[in-house]
Write an enzyme that holds these catalytic residues in place. Sequence first.
Site, PDB file in Angstrom:
ATOM      1  CE1 TYR A  11      -3.080   3.052   0.772  1.00  0.00           C
ATOM      2  CE2 TYR A  11      -2.654   2.732   3.116  1.00  0.00           C
ATOM      3  CZ  TYR A  11      -3.236   3.459   2.088  1.00  0.00           C
ATOM      4  OH  TYR A  11      -3.973   4.570   2.394  1.00  0.00           O
ATOM      5  CB  ILE A  12       2.873   2.955   2.557  1.00  0.00           C
ATOM      6  CG1 ILE A  12       1.620   3.008   3.447  1.00  0.00           C
ATOM      7  CG2 ILE A  12       3.653   4.265   2.670  1.00  0.00           C
ATOM      8  CD1 ILE A  12       1.895   3.007   4.921  1.00  0.00           C
ATOM      9  N   GLY A  36       1.724  -7.738  -1.237  1.00  0.00           N
ATOM     10  CA  GLY A  36       1.699  -6.711  -2.288  1.00  0.00           C
ATOM     11  C   GLY A  36       1.045  -7.207  -3.572  1.00  0.00           C
ATOM     12  CG  ASP A  51      11.221 -13.518   1.255  1.00  0.00           C
ATOM     13  OD1 ASP A  51       9.997 -13.736   1.307  1.00  0.00           O
ATOM     14  OD2 ASP A  51      11.912 -13.223   2.261  1.00  0.00           O
ATOM     15  CG  PHE A  73       7.813   0.888   2.216  1.00  0.00           C
ATOM     16  CD1 PHE A  73       7.108   1.821   2.937  1.00  0.00           C
ATOM     17  CD2 PHE A  73       8.658   1.333   1.218  1.00  0.00           C
ATOM     18  CE1 PHE A  73       7.244   3.173   2.684  1.00  0.00           C
ATOM     19  CE2 PHE A  73       8.804   2.678   0.947  1.00  0.00           C
ATOM     20  CZ  PHE A  73       8.096   3.605   1.684  1.00  0.00           C
ATOM     21  CB  ALA A  74       9.600  -5.696   2.398  1.00  0.00           C
ATOM     22  CE1 TYR A 141       4.721  -3.495  11.782  1.00  0.00           C
ATOM     23  CE2 TYR A 141       3.331  -2.097  13.170  1.00  0.00           C
ATOM     24  CZ  TYR A 141       4.060  -2.299  12.007  1.00  0.00           C
ATOM     25  OH  TYR A 141       4.130  -1.298  11.069  1.00  0.00           O
ATOM     26  CG  LEU A 189     -12.516   2.719  11.062  1.00  0.00           C
ATOM     27  CD1 LEU A 189     -13.558   1.730  11.596  1.00  0.00           C
ATOM     28  CD2 LEU A 189     -12.334   3.873  12.050  1.00  0.00           C
ATOM     29  N   GLY A 281      -5.419  -4.196  23.161  1.00  0.00           N
ATOM     30  CA  GLY A 281      -4.235  -3.413  22.795  1.00  0.00           C
ATOM     31  C   GLY A 281      -4.522  -2.049  22.211  1.00  0.00           C
TER      32      GLY A 281
HETATM   33  N1  UDP Z   1     -11.757  -0.223  14.435  1.00  0.00           N
HETATM   34  C1  UDP Z   1     -13.076  -0.539  14.678  1.00  0.00           C
HETATM   35  N2  UDP Z   1     -13.663  -1.501  13.908  1.00  0.00           N
HETATM   36  C2  UDP Z   1     -13.008  -2.165  12.911  1.00  0.00           C
HETATM   37  C3  UDP Z   1     -11.653  -1.815  12.670  1.00  0.00           C
HETATM   38  C4  UDP Z   1     -11.061  -0.843  13.442  1.00  0.00           C
HETATM   39  O1  UDP Z   1     -13.715   0.018  15.560  1.00  0.00           O
HETATM   40  O2  UDP Z   1     -13.606  -3.055  12.266  1.00  0.00           O
HETATM   41  C5  UDP Z   1     -11.112   0.822  15.253  1.00  0.00           C
HETATM   42  C6  UDP Z   1      -9.877   0.345  15.989  1.00  0.00           C
HETATM   43  O3  UDP Z   1     -10.235  -0.212  17.237  1.00  0.00           O
HETATM   44  C7  UDP Z   1      -9.081   1.637  16.123  1.00  0.00           C
HETATM   45  C8  UDP Z   1      -9.451   2.425  14.864  1.00  0.00           C
HETATM   46  O4  UDP Z   1     -10.660   1.831  14.369  1.00  0.00           O
HETATM   47  O5  UDP Z   1      -9.509   2.366  17.248  1.00  0.00           O
HETATM   48  C9  UDP Z   1      -8.403   2.348  13.784  1.00  0.00           C
HETATM   49  O6  UDP Z   1      -8.065   0.992  13.591  1.00  0.00           O
HETATM   50  P1  UDP Z   1      -7.196   0.491  12.391  1.00  0.00           P
HETATM   51  O7  UDP Z   1      -7.132  -1.024  12.500  1.00  0.00           O
HETATM   52  O8  UDP Z   1      -7.695   1.067  11.111  1.00  0.00           O
HETATM   53  O9  UDP Z   1      -5.770   1.118  12.642  1.00  0.00           O
HETATM   54  P2  UDP Z   1      -4.783   1.028  13.919  1.00  0.00           P
HETATM   55  O10 UDP Z   1      -5.138   2.205  14.773  1.00  0.00           O
HETATM   56  O11 UDP Z   1      -4.988  -0.275  14.579  1.00  0.00           O
HETATM   57  O12 UDP Z   1      -3.434   1.168  13.292  1.00  0.00           O
END
Ligand code: UDP
Length: 327
Positions: A11-12, A36, A51, A73-74, A141, A189, A281
Amino acid sequence: MKVLVTGGAGYIGSVVTSQLVKAGDSVVVLDNLYQGHRAAVHPEAHFIEGDLADKGLLDRLMAQHQPEAIMHFASHTLVGESVEKPFLYLGDNVQNGLNLLQAAVDHGVQRFILSSTANLFDDPESMPISEKERIVPGSPYGESKFILERLLYWMDRIYGLRYAALRYFNACGAASPDLGEDHDPETHLIPLVLQVALGQREKIVIFGDDYGTSDGTCIRDYIHVLDLAQAHILALRALAQGSRTYNLGNGRGFSVKEVVETARQVTGHPIPAEIGPRRPGDPDILIAGSESIKRDLGWRPQYPDLVEIIDSAWQWHQKHPLGYSDK
Ligand code: UDP
């Protein structure tokens, strides 16, 4: 400049590759196509499928193409997966980065840009989060990226390898209707919300509404992928003046509910949402303090508006509802 981009089909990486080519740089992309997409690589970039675990390949590639700079990025990039499969991250991500650094040093490469992460800040003491914030990796990660940052520090001290570590907050948006985000499985999201608008998913599940924020949902700093790409290019040009580490975001936070509501406006689709349990988390709020890169390099986000960000992603998703696999 001749630049090797690892993960340049992701993506990036693919967006940065395209911006480098447009700026007149000569780009070699190395990608194993695990995440990718071949179709995402700019046609003027030289593509090598391979790889980073393959040290022989790296050595041959360096000897043949003699890049002056590397953008790395990989990587495996999923926080949740890294908790389930820590060795993929603390093992492969780190070992592959070491292989690349070894090849860079062996072949006299002097510039290196690392794609790092906001997952270094699991328990921030101040908001927005500056580079002075203490490092508390939120997952294997984040730890793997922190280890790579430390390795770069030593490569600079010992071999004079100049580096920039760029810690992204939430990368999003599409560079064009033909260059966007396509993950499998999708976990982010904005693409998930847009998949609801496309009719590919029934609803979006909001991961918790009992956080310490005004509407109870998590606040994140969403940064347009073109703004990230611009930061990489500015950082690359500045490396002759020394190594650096920058946090990269819009400097503005949006809650999950605000993202869903904005996507409703942009798409005209009701996007049903339901509250689910918290995702382990997730901190309440993550907002980047990007003052350092603004001050040093004059970088400014050009697409800070959430409507514009989601609209660019929406155009990509409408044109490529199945992502790159429709090509
Ligand atoms: N999130 C959510 N529902 C989803 C996916 C993500 O509510 O189906 C929330 C997630 O808990 C976080 C925000 O959206 O607070 C952004 O999440 P994303 O996975 O996009 O990015 P991250 O912040 O984990 O890098």
